[in-house]
Design a protein around this motif. Structure first.
Motif, PDB file in Angstrom:
ATOM      1  N   VAL A   1       0.865  -1.184   0.000  1.00 36.94           N
ATOM      2  CA  VAL A   1       0.000   0.000   0.000  1.00 36.94           C
ATOM      3  C   VAL A   1       0.897   1.229   0.000  1.00 36.94           C
ATOM      4  O   VAL A   1       1.817   1.337   0.824  1.00 36.94           O
ATOM      5  CB  VAL A   1      -0.933   0.027   1.237  1.00 36.94           C
ATOM      6  N   MET A   2       0.689   2.143  -0.938  1.00 37.21           N
ATOM      7  CA  MET A   2       1.471   3.384  -0.985  1.00 37.21           C
ATOM      8  C   MET A   2       0.570   4.578  -0.643  1.00 37.21           C
ATOM      9  O   MET A   2      -0.482   4.763  -1.254  1.00 37.21           O
ATOM     10  CB  MET A   2       2.093   3.582  -2.376  1.00 37.21           C
ATOM     11  N   LEU A   3       1.011   5.360   0.352  1.00 44.56           N
ATOM     12  CA  LEU A   3       0.214   6.506   0.795  1.00 44.56           C
ATOM     13  C   LEU A   3       0.788   7.802   0.232  1.00 44.56           C
ATOM     14  O   LEU A   3       1.996   8.025   0.291  1.00 44.56           O
ATOM     15  CB  LEU A   3       0.238   6.615   2.324  1.00 44.56           C
ATOM     16  N   GLU A   4      -0.057   8.643  -0.281  1.00 41.77           N
ATOM     17  CA  GLU A   4       0.361   9.980  -0.715  1.00 41.77           C
ATOM     18  C   GLU A   4      -0.538  10.995  -0.029  1.00 41.77           C
ATOM     19  O   GLU A   4      -1.759  10.946  -0.169  1.00 41.77           O
ATOM     20  CB  GLU A   4       0.258  10.100  -2.243  1.00 41.77           C
ATOM     21  N   LYS A   5       0.079  11.904   0.737  1.00 38.09           N
ATOM     22  CA  LYS A   5      -0.755  12.821   1.528  1.00 38.09           C
ATOM     23  C   LYS A   5      -1.469  13.858   0.662  1.00 38.09           C
ATOM     24  O   LYS A   5      -2.521  14.364   1.023  1.00 38.09           O
ATOM     25  CB  LYS A   5       0.076  13.497   2.623  1.00 38.09           C
ATOM     26  N   ARG A   6      -0.867  14.151  -0.475  1.00 35.20           N
ATOM     27  CA  ARG A   6      -1.511  15.148  -1.341  1.00 35.20           C
ATOM     28  C   ARG A   6      -2.636  14.498  -2.152  1.00 35.20           C
ATOM     29  O   ARG A   6      -2.643  13.299  -2.382  1.00 35.20           O
ATOM     30  CB  ARG A   6      -0.497  15.724  -2.316  1.00 35.20           C
ATOM     31  N   GLN A   7      -3.515  15.331  -2.621  1.00 36.83           N
ATOM     32  CA  GLN A   7      -4.579  14.770  -3.448  1.00 36.83           C
ATOM     33  C   GLN A   7      -4.123  14.519  -4.874  1.00 36.83           C
ATOM     34  O   GLN A   7      -4.726  13.743  -5.591  1.00 36.83           O
ATOM     35  CB  GLN A   7      -5.842  15.627  -3.385  1.00 36.83           C
ATOM     36  N   GLU A   8      -3.036  15.191  -5.268  1.00 35.11           N
ATOM     37  CA  GLU A   8      -2.492  14.952  -6.604  1.00 35.11           C
ATOM     38  C   GLU A   8      -1.041  14.513  -6.479  1.00 35.11           C
ATOM     39  O   GLU A   8      -0.256  15.178  -5.804  1.00 35.11           O
ATOM     40  CB  GLU A   8      -2.543  16.228  -7.446  1.00 35.11           C
TER      41      GLU A   8
ATOM     42  N   LEU B   1      -3.066   5.049  -2.310  1.00 31.39           N
ATOM     43  CA  LEU B   1      -4.095   5.849  -1.639  1.00 31.39           C
ATOM     44  C   LEU B   1      -3.660   7.307  -1.637  1.00 31.39           C
ATOM     45  O   LEU B   1      -2.647   7.656  -1.033  1.00 31.39           O
ATOM     46  CB  LEU B   1      -4.289   5.382  -0.187  1.00 31.39           C
ATOM     47  N   VAL B   2      -4.411   8.151  -2.331  1.00 30.89           N
ATOM     48  CA  VAL B   2      -4.072   9.579  -2.331  1.00 30.89           C
ATOM     49  C   VAL B   2      -4.894  10.302  -1.269  1.00 30.89           C
ATOM     50  O   VAL B   2      -5.839   9.748  -0.715  1.00 30.89           O
ATOM     51  CB  VAL B   2      -4.281  10.237  -3.717  1.00 30.89           C
ATOM     52  N   LYS B   3      -4.484  11.534  -0.999  1.00 31.19           N
ATOM     53  CA  LYS B   3      -5.062  12.336   0.095  1.00 31.19           C
ATOM     54  C   LYS B   3      -5.135  11.517   1.391  1.00 31.19           C
ATOM     55  O   LYS B   3      -6.130  11.534   2.117  1.00 31.19           O
ATOM     56  CB  LYS B   3      -6.429  12.919  -0.273  1.00 31.19           C
TER      57      LYS B   3
END
Lengths: 56, 389
Positions: B29-36, B114-116
């Motif tokens: 699972v890769m998390l990205e805090k930004r929405q883009e 997973l973004v945002k």
């Protein structure tokens, strides 16, 4: 107190990287300052746009 | 949610780690805090063509332009031109498209993106790391995994949560500002570097062309010589003198780690990749390829560690060994170069660039140029003897 001028901040996170007490957190476009901040001012020096200020 | 590996951060380092681990069969699972993913950019976007091609097959839409050489200007305006060299050929990327492309590759390899979704802290069970607590579109989410890769950039928290102190001291970070500029005088085929303590103290100004007379024009200054707002102020001043008619269509700022290699990028259940592990080249400031290379190594070690059921510090030691042997050696050398060059006066810089006036630099890369400089200026550069020869 450390103040963030949110009209100036470009949310790059350089300030977070230099904070010795891990008191800053960049939440997308929002810089959060926690109560742990010691007002040392290192973050104000590194800020490329001058969005941070320690006020007496 | 349960998986084998959580990657925090969806930049080039995180995406390569996620892609590599997912390709090896891990549930990632890769998390990205930004929405883009990829936006806003904090980068000058230059990479060596050879270096990038070694790791991925670049898609044409990732690349803004191909440059064939570099011009370096001394404070007095004298210049040296390097071209047609192996390292002079470079891509100027379109990071917004590039980062998203790499994240897509990770997703296609099987990683869940997973973004945002922002990591809030590490979960622990019986003292061992057991996952990440996160906020996904404002709602709490717990993800369980025995292994975490922190690819969370210059503002990394994962390392600090795991007990690796990644706080940067002011001399070890460059404060940077950049404009995307349109100007008729921009050479679409050459990168340009401008040196001088009044234009960029203990740093440099760069111009990286993006095609059709557009360029990323920016500068970095050593944190210890910065003051509030200084990077943007100096950039505006440079623009006024060098590109008075330049039209600015985008603004980028950022902090670039230049600390040299950290002692260790691992803890029990945690590996750090890219800016989070200060893996940027301290001399050039380039970080994309190093982060990708470290991401690949971390992804491979993650697969081995999960298969062997040992994610302890000793089980992850191979990651430290491999990145240090690979990119770490160059980072260490570049750090010594940086430490030497940040102390040079404008007089020294003029002298060094001027000394190459009669040399043919056309086939030379950075290492070659340094060797020529040393031969011509042994007294000034004696301190670098062991690094250059």
């Amino acid at each position: 107190m450390l103040t963030v001028n949110r009209y100036k901040c470009c949310y790059c996170g350089a300030c977070v990287a230099v904070c010795p007490t891990c008191s800053l957190e960049l939440v997308e476009t929002w810089l959060e300052v926690s109560a742990e901040c010691k007002e040392c001012g290192l973050c104000t020096k590194i800020c490329p746009v001058g969005a941070l200020e320690v006020e007496a | 949610m349960k998986c084998d590996l959580i990657v925090v951060g969806g930049g080039p380092g995180g995406s390569m780690a996620a892609k590599t681990a997912a390709s090896a069969g891990l549930k990632v699972v890769m998390l990205e805090k930004r929405q883009e993913i990829g936006d806003p950019v904090r980068c000058a976007e230059g990479v060596s063509m050879k270096g990038l091609n070694r790791m991925v097959k670049p898609e044409p839409k990732w690349i803004s332009s191909v440059v064939k050489g570099a011009r370096i200007y001394a404070p007095d305006g004298k210049r040296v031109v390097m071209s047609e060299s192996s390292s002079g050929n470079g891509y100027i990327l379109e990071r917004k498209v590039f980062d998203r492309g790499l994240a897509m590759q990770a997703a296609q390899a099987g990683a869940k993106v997973l973004v945002k979704t922002r990591a809030l802290g590490l979960l622990r069970k019986d003292g061992a790391i057991s996952g990440v607590s996160a906020l996904r579109i404002g709602e709490p989410l717990q993800i369980e995994a025995p292994l975490i890769i922190g690819a969370d950039g210059v503002e990394s928290k994962v390392g600090r949560w795991a007990g690796i102190d990644t706080t940067l001291k002011l001399p070890d970070i460059e404060s940077c500002a950049q404009f995307l500029v349109h100007d008729a005088s921009i050479d679409d085929e050459y990168t340009e570097f401008f040196l001088g303590n009044s234009i960029a103290p203990s740093g440099y100004v760069w111009s990286f062309p993006k095609g059709e007379k557009l360029a990323n024009i920016g500068l970095g200054i050593q944190g210890s010589r910065s003051k509030p707002g200084e990077a943007v102020r100096l950039l505006r001043q440079f623009m006024k003198t060098r590109f008075p008619n330049g039209k600015v269509v985008e603004m980028v700022v950022g902090g670039d780690p230049c600390s040299g290699p950290i002692d260790s990028a691992i803890a029990d259940g945690v590996m750090l990749v890219g800016d989070a592990a200060h893996q940027t080249d301290p001399f050039t400031g380039g970080g994309i390829l190093n982060a990708m290379q470290a991401g690949i190594i971390a992804g491979e070690v993650a697969a081995e560690a999960i298969t062997a059921c040992d994610v302890s510090r000793s089980g992850l030691k191979e990651y430290d060994d491999r990145w240090k042997e690979d990119i770490g050696k160059i980072i260490a050398k570049s750090f010594q170069l940086k430490e030497f060059f940040v102390k040079l006066t404008d007089k020294d810089l003029n002298h060094l660039i001027g000394s190459m006036a009669k040399e043919d630099m056309s086939k030379m890369d950075l290492a070659g140029m340094l060797r020529v400089l040393f031969r011509l200026n042994p007294k000034l550069l004696w301190g670098l003897k062991s690094l250059i020869i």
